[in-house]
Motif scaffolding. Structure first.
Motif, short mmCIF file in Angstrom:
data_model
loop_
_atom_site.label_atom_id
_atom_site.label_comp_id
_atom_site.label_asym_id
_atom_site.label_seq_id
_atom_site.Cartn_x
_atom_site.Cartn_y
_atom_site.Cartn_z
N LEU A 112 5.20 -8.44 7.36
CA LEU A 112 4.39 -7.26 7.08
C LEU A 112 5.12 -5.97 7.42
O LEU A 112 4.81 -4.91 6.87
N GLY A 113 6.05 -6.02 8.34
CA GLY A 113 6.81 -4.83 8.72
C GLY A 113 5.95 -3.77 9.39
O GLY A 113 6.15 -2.57 9.17
N MET A 216 -1.32 0.91 9.44
CA MET A 216 -1.36 1.46 8.09
C MET A 216 -0.31 0.88 7.15
O MET A 216 -0.29 1.22 5.97
N GLN A 217 0.57 0.00 7.67
CA GLN A 217 1.49 -0.69 6.77
C GLN A 217 0.88 -2.00 6.26
O GLN A 217 1.47 -2.66 5.39
N ARG A 222 -7.09 -7.55 5.99
CA ARG A 222 -6.90 -8.74 6.83
C ARG A 222 -6.03 -8.46 8.05
O ARG A 222 -6.33 -8.94 9.15
N TYR A 223 -4.96 -7.70 7.87
CA TYR A 223 -4.03 -7.46 8.97
C TYR A 223 -4.04 -6.01 9.43
O TYR A 223 -3.07 -5.52 10.01
N SER A 224 -5.14 -5.31 9.22
CA SER A 224 -5.18 -3.88 9.53
C SER A 224 -5.53 -3.58 10.98
O SER A 224 -5.46 -2.44 11.41
N PRO A 258 -1.93 4.15 1.18
CA PRO A 258 -2.40 5.00 0.08
C PRO A 258 -1.30 5.35 -0.90
O PRO A 258 -0.18 5.68 -0.51
N VAL A 259 -1.62 5.25 -2.17
CA VAL A 259 -0.72 5.66 -3.24
C VAL A 259 -1.55 6.47 -4.23
O VAL A 259 -2.46 5.92 -4.87
N PRO A 260 -1.30 7.78 -4.40
CA PRO A 260 -0.35 8.57 -3.60
C PRO A 260 -0.87 8.79 -2.17
O PRO A 260 -2.03 8.52 -1.88
#
Length: 543
Positions: A112-113, A216-217, A222-224, A258-260
């Motif tokens: 996940l980094g 936030m990555q 699930r992994y937040s 988020p994108v953007p």
């Protein structure tokens, strides 16, 4: 007729078939978490605690006569004890209650980094997940310190939390404290120092995650909460104290990076698992119990009520709570609000510890004034529970000349004056002498910092008749002036917004020149008396 005898080959084949069936049945049986809840006495001896509630975040079960419980645990998850009245949870050195166990056999995936460390592998489900409590006296009447959004963005701002809200809270007797989210502002490496600082208040401190406590990555929800789970434990949980049940629910649903950047990457949502947990928990809770529910994102708000500031499935939660006496608490919007969605349901959006995200000019202490967007000085609340009744009160973190309200006078000509003229006026007063011929164009603006729809106010100028005050949704002139005068001292997104706790009245046009006593009095959301006073100076007509 007697049964026919089986040959050895038939016996072995039958046994093998039975073993295969039994193996398949075992493989289809969901794994279970098991363990005990016990009570330790001062000597360290332990006795089972029957009837204690334990949950996996969905199901809720009671321990049997031997203090044992069993709960489904089909995959990654958590198990936590719901502290009963009259008992205390173990605490670490920073007064964080230890109420749960995270089960994540593989830990946080390295792929996940994540910027901030998550969970180490927990390995197979333990043979027993045990909880040990101690007896603790819990009277019906107690106070709770309520923080929300301390939200320090740096080590420097964490010092502001220490020297304002924490320092003031240390002098207020309380049974425990709660922070309803945004403990930090994205930099999750500060949890250790933050917990050490808040822990010095000296009472058990329960925490709830906010949108700035996310990993936030993480690609999805699930992994937040990997770092949160490592530091604090299960993000949603509950405990009893006195005659109240406190339910803390993580209602921030993360959609991924988020994108953007800056797009709507989360929303307020209780979620199906949390709703099931509340439903099952209430089924085990007597109807006369006071329910204190905490979320980070409000159920309702007067400030920008979009998907990030309100809770999408609040109606489902309301259905579960219907007929109960409920106080629901939230933060997130950095405003102070009161809502009444049902007869016995009071929803209170709390004052932010960080106010305007630590914006504004420094005081003589070097700490930003941090007045919130709705004009409330930064601070916190104290919840007072008396049996199943309750009140809350606001506490300014940095001290105010009047801790309850601010009374200002705003004339229309002055409001349109050039900035250089406005800047020559005293900011902390905003009560310059009013020319007699400008009285009819001058409005008295009263900000009751913790006011709401049940607040009642009247005004009297000198010996004149009572002056009607009208609750008016509008920006506070003080923070409007503050942000305009010190644009470089605030965060870029900070601006004054319409406040839900302002009252206004036009000044009488026939006031004589001279100094007049202005008294504003009434009652707050709980019927407690309010009173404040200022001096209004009226000068001769403008030349």
């Amino acid at each position: 007729m007697p049964p026919a005898s089986l040959t050895r080959r038939e016996t072995v084949a039958g046994a093998a078939a039975l073993a295969l069936v039994a193996g398949r049945a075992a493989a289809q049986t969901p794994p279970e978490a098991t363990g005990t809840v016990s009570v330790a006495d001062p000597s360290g001896a332990r006795a089972p605690l029957p009837g204690a509630l334990v949950s996996n975040g969905r199901e809720v079960v009671r321990t049997d006569a031997g203090g044992r419980y069993r709960l489904p645990m089909p995959g990654d998850g958590a198990v936590f004890v719901i502290k009963p009245r009259g008992y205390a949870l173990p605490r670490d050195a920073d007064n964080l209650p230890r109420y749960g166990y995270i089960h994540q056999p593989e830990g946080t995936p390295a792929a996940l980094g994540l910027r901030y460390r998550g969970l180490a592998p927990t390995g197979p489900l333990p043979a027993a997940i045990d909880f040990t409590l101690t007896r603790s006296e819990e009277p019906d009447d107690f106070d709770v310190l309520l923080f929300t959004d301390p939200q320090p963005e740096s080590r420097h701002e964490l010092g502001h939390v220490r020297d304002t809200a924490v320092a003031r809270a240390m002098a207020i007797p309380a049974a425990f404290g709660i922070t309803t989210g945004d403990v930090l502002f994205d930099d999750l490496s500060l949890y250790g120092r933050s917990n050490r600082i808040v822990g010095r208040i000296g009472v058990p401190w329960y925490n709830l995650p906010g949108n700035h406590d996310l990993n936030m990555q993480a690609p999805d929800a699930r992994y937040s909460r990997e770092t949160w789970k490592r530091v604090f434990g299960p993000p949603s949980y509950a405990f009893h104290h006195g005659r109240a049940l406190f339910i803390l629910l993580d209602n921030v649903e993360w959609f991924g990076p988020p994108v953007p950047v800056g797009s709507n990457s989360y929303r307020g949502r209780i979620g199906e698992a949390n709703l099931a947990f509340v439903r099952n928990l209430l089924a085990e809770t007597p109807p006369e119990t006071l329910i204190v529910l905490a979320t980070h994102i409000p159920l309702w708000t007067d400030a920008d009520p979009d998907a990030r500031n309100t809770t999408a499935d609040r109606d489902a939660l309301l259905d579960l709570l219907r007929g109960r006496r409920v106080l629901s608490l939230a933060g997130h919007t950095h405003t102070t609000e009161h809502h009444y969605p049902a007869e016995d349901h009071h929803h209170h959006v709390l004052t932010a510890v960080s106010g305007s995200w630590w914006s504004g000019p420094d005081t003589r202490t070097g700490i930003p004034c941090a007045d919130s967007r709705d004009g409330t000085p930064n601070g916190f609340h104290v919840l007072s529970v008396r049996g199943t009744a309750f009140t809350t009160r606001y506490v300014s973190a940095q001290g105010e000349p009047d801790p309850a309200m601010r009374i200002l006078f705003e004339s229309e000509p002055r409001a349109g004056a050039p900035e250089m003229v406005r800047a020559s006026l005293p900011l902390h007063a905003l009560r310059p002498p009013v020319p007699q011929d400008a009285l009819a164009d001058t409005e008295m603006v009263v900000n009751v910092f913790d006011g709401g729809p049940r607040t009642r106010l009247t005004c009297r100028i000198g010996d004149g008749p009572p002056l009607a005050l009208t609750r008016t949704r509008r920006p506070d002139p003080f923070v409007t002036e503050l942000y305009a005068r010190y644009p470089d001292a605030k965060k870029s997104w900070v601006k004054a917004l319409p406040s839900s706790h302002i009252w206004t009245a036009r000044l009488p046009a026939d006031l004589a020149p001279g100094a007049h006593r202005v008294i504003v009095e009434g009652s707050d959301e709980y019927g407690r008396p309010l009173r404040s006073a200022v001096v209004l100076e009226v000068t001769g007509a403008r030349g």
